[in-house]
Motif scaffolding. Structure first.
Motif, PDB file in Angstrom:
ATOM      1  N   ILE A 110       0.795  -1.193   0.054  1.00 39.85           N
ATOM      2  CA  ILE A 110       0.045   0.141  -0.052  1.00 39.85           C
ATOM      3  C   ILE A 110       0.805   1.331   0.049  1.00 39.85           C
ATOM      4  O   ILE A 110       0.678   2.035  -0.682  1.00 39.85           O
ATOM      5  CB  ILE A 110      -1.006   0.011   1.132  1.00 39.85           C
ATOM      6  N   THR A 111       1.938   1.068   0.960  1.00 42.74           N
ATOM      7  CA  THR A 111       2.810   2.443   0.922  1.00 42.74           C
ATOM      8  C   THR A 111       3.617   2.652  -0.305  1.00 42.74           C
ATOM      9  O   THR A 111       3.848   3.796  -0.778  1.00 42.74           O
ATOM     10  CB  THR A 111       3.972   2.348   2.039  1.00 42.74           C
ATOM     11  N   ASN A 112       4.079   1.371  -1.029  1.00 43.94           N
ATOM     12  CA  ASN A 112       4.703   1.654  -2.283  1.00 43.94           C
ATOM     13  C   ASN A 112       3.657   2.327  -3.350  1.00 43.94           C
ATOM     14  O   ASN A 112       4.159   2.979  -4.268  1.00 43.94           O
ATOM     15  CB  ASN A 112       5.395   0.278  -2.874  1.00 43.94           C
ATOM     16  N   ASP A 113       2.598   1.745  -3.380  1.00 44.77           N
ATOM     17  CA  ASP A 113       1.336   2.171  -4.348  1.00 44.77           C
ATOM     18  C   ASP A 113       1.476   3.811  -4.175  1.00 44.77           C
ATOM     19  O   ASP A 113       0.997   4.384  -5.107  1.00 44.77           O
ATOM     20  CB  ASP A 113       0.148   1.574  -4.310  1.00 44.77           C
ATOM     21  N   GLY A 114       1.229   4.082  -2.652  1.00 44.39           N
ATOM     22  CA  GLY A 114       1.234   5.519  -2.590  1.00 44.39           C
ATOM     23  C   GLY A 114       2.327   6.465  -3.037  1.00 44.39           C
ATOM     24  O   GLY A 114       2.108   7.686  -3.621  1.00 44.39           O
ATOM     25  N   THR A 115       3.616   5.907  -2.855  1.00 38.37           N
ATOM     26  CA  THR A 115       4.796   6.521  -3.369  1.00 38.37           C
ATOM     27  C   THR A 115       4.587   6.763  -4.814  1.00 38.37           C
ATOM     28  O   THR A 115       5.050   7.748  -5.285  1.00 38.37           O
ATOM     29  CB  THR A 115       5.912   5.721  -2.817  1.00 38.37           C
ATOM     30  N   ILE A 116       4.440   5.639  -5.477  1.00 38.29           N
ATOM     31  CA  ILE A 116       4.069   5.734  -6.995  1.00 38.29           C
ATOM     32  C   ILE A 116       3.293   6.861  -7.565  1.00 38.29           C
ATOM     33  O   ILE A 116       3.587   7.601  -8.234  1.00 38.29           O
ATOM     34  CB  ILE A 116       3.771   4.234  -7.649  1.00 38.29           C
ATOM     35  N   SER A 117       2.076   6.794  -6.986  1.00 39.10           N
ATOM     36  CA  SER A 117       1.178   7.774  -7.279  1.00 39.10           C
ATOM     37  C   SER A 117       1.723   9.107  -7.083  1.00 39.10           C
ATOM     38  O   SER A 117       1.304  10.211  -7.756  1.00 39.10           O
ATOM     39  CB  SER A 117      -0.201   7.659  -6.430  1.00 39.10           C
ATOM     40  N   SER A 118       2.190   9.567  -5.797  1.00 43.86           N
ATOM     41  CA  SER A 118       2.751  10.835  -5.408  1.00 43.86           C
ATOM     42  C   SER A 118       4.001  11.125  -6.682  1.00 43.86           C
ATOM     43  O   SER A 118       3.953  12.511  -6.996  1.00 43.86           O
ATOM     44  CB  SER A 118       3.316  10.687  -4.135  1.00 43.86           C
ATOM     45  N   THR A 119       4.844  10.264  -6.966  1.00 44.52           N
ATOM     46  CA  THR A 119       5.776  10.492  -7.803  1.00 44.52           C
ATOM     47  C   THR A 119       5.161  10.847  -9.170  1.00 44.52           C
ATOM     48  O   THR A 119       5.715  11.880  -9.942  1.00 44.52           O
ATOM     49  CB  THR A 119       6.661   9.280  -7.901  1.00 44.52           C
ATOM     50  N   VAL A 120       4.165  10.008  -9.515  1.00 47.27           N
ATOM     51  CA  VAL A 120       3.517  10.334 -10.879  1.00 47.27           C
ATOM     52  C   VAL A 120       2.981  11.847 -10.870  1.00 47.27           C
ATOM     53  O   VAL A 120       2.993  12.438 -11.855  1.00 47.27           O
ATOM     54  CB  VAL A 120       2.471   9.225 -11.293  1.00 47.27           C
ATOM     55  N   LYS A 121       2.170  12.098 -10.030  1.00 52.37           N
ATOM     56  CA  LYS A 121       1.439  13.348  -9.580  1.00 52.37           C
ATOM     57  C   LYS A 121       2.592  14.545  -9.962  1.00 52.37           C
ATOM     58  O   LYS A 121       2.513  15.331 -10.605  1.00 52.37           O
ATOM     59  CB  LYS A 121       0.870  13.448  -8.368  1.00 52.37           C
ATOM     60  N   SER A 122       3.536  14.209  -9.124  1.00 48.13           N
ATOM     61  CA  SER A 122       4.742  15.211  -9.061  1.00 48.13           C
ATOM     62  C   SER A 122       5.356  15.417 -10.462  1.00 48.13           C
ATOM     63  O   SER A 122       5.752  16.585 -10.825  1.00 48.13           O
ATOM     64  CB  SER A 122       6.103  14.847  -8.217  1.00 48.13           C
ATOM     65  N   ARG A 123       5.687  14.396 -11.410  1.00 47.11           N
ATOM     66  CA  ARG A 123       6.082  14.566 -12.686  1.00 47.11           C
ATOM     67  C   ARG A 123       4.926  15.292 -13.395  1.00 47.11           C
ATOM     68  O   ARG A 123       5.395  16.069 -14.470  1.00 47.11           O
ATOM     69  CB  ARG A 123       6.332  13.301 -13.070  1.00 47.11           C
TER      70      ARG A 123
END
Length: 190
Positions: A121-134
């Motif tokens: 769940i944490t990894n998925d949250g990190t991916i979402s945050s990274t994609v949003k930032s990009r």
């Protein structure tokens, strides 16, 4: 430039207020989101209501089951992510969400599996945050107008975008560390 002006005006407004800052900040954040969204205010608010109603109905219907739901609505199209115990539960969840008033389409991406680990769940949250930032940092995409959800390394993109914006967003998402697949659930405005 618009962001700088907006932030300056927001700062002036805050300096003149006395009282509950949390309410003001929360209201300002929602107002800023609505102001930059391509959906109308009524649809924006309606999407929030759809998410709330759908989540409530799912939690009530599955209260004694080992399930996990993440409901996202954009322009009255609903994405359901999470895990259920069996195929019957997956189908039932989709039907429950379809019955929520104002829902146009349901993308039922629930998986029949056990609940994910906190690490997942944490990894998925990190991916979402990274994609949003990009997305926010790339001039080819309207980053604030795209919803990003990640489940099991699969990134789901929702929004009202041009085809060029969609392609750029999908390319940015697909080249983000940890992403295994990108699913475009966009509506096109061109």
């Amino acid at each position: 430039m618009k962001k700088v002006i907006y932030l300056a005006l927001l700062g002036v407004a805050f300096s003149q207020l006395h009282g509950c800052a949390a309410v003001v900040v929360g209201g300002a954040a929602v107002g800023a989101s609505m102001a930059t969204d391509r959906r109308g205010v009524g649809i924006y608010v309606g999407d929030q209501e759809i998410e709330s109603r759908a989540s409530s109905r799912l939690n009530e219907a599955f209260q004694d089951k080992p399930v996990r739901f993440d409901v996202t609505s954009f322009n009255r199209q609903v994405l359901i992510l999470g895990q259920v115990a069996d195929e019957e539960g997956r189908v039932r969840a989709g039907e429950i969400v379809k019955e929520v008033p104002e829902v146009r389409t349901v993308f039922n991406e629930l998986t029949v599996s056990g609940l994910p680990s906190m690490t997942s769940i944490t990894n998925d949250g990190t991916i979402s945050s990274t994609v949003k930032s990009r997305l926010w940092g790339d001039d080819r995409t309207p980053g604030t107008k795209i919803k990003v959800k990640t489940e099991g390394g699969i990134v789901y993109l929702m929004g009202l975008v041009t085809k060029a914006e969609a392609e750029a967003a999908a390319e940015l998402a697909s080249t983000t560390k940890g992403v295994t697949k990108v699913v475009k659930l966009f509506e096109y405005i061109d």
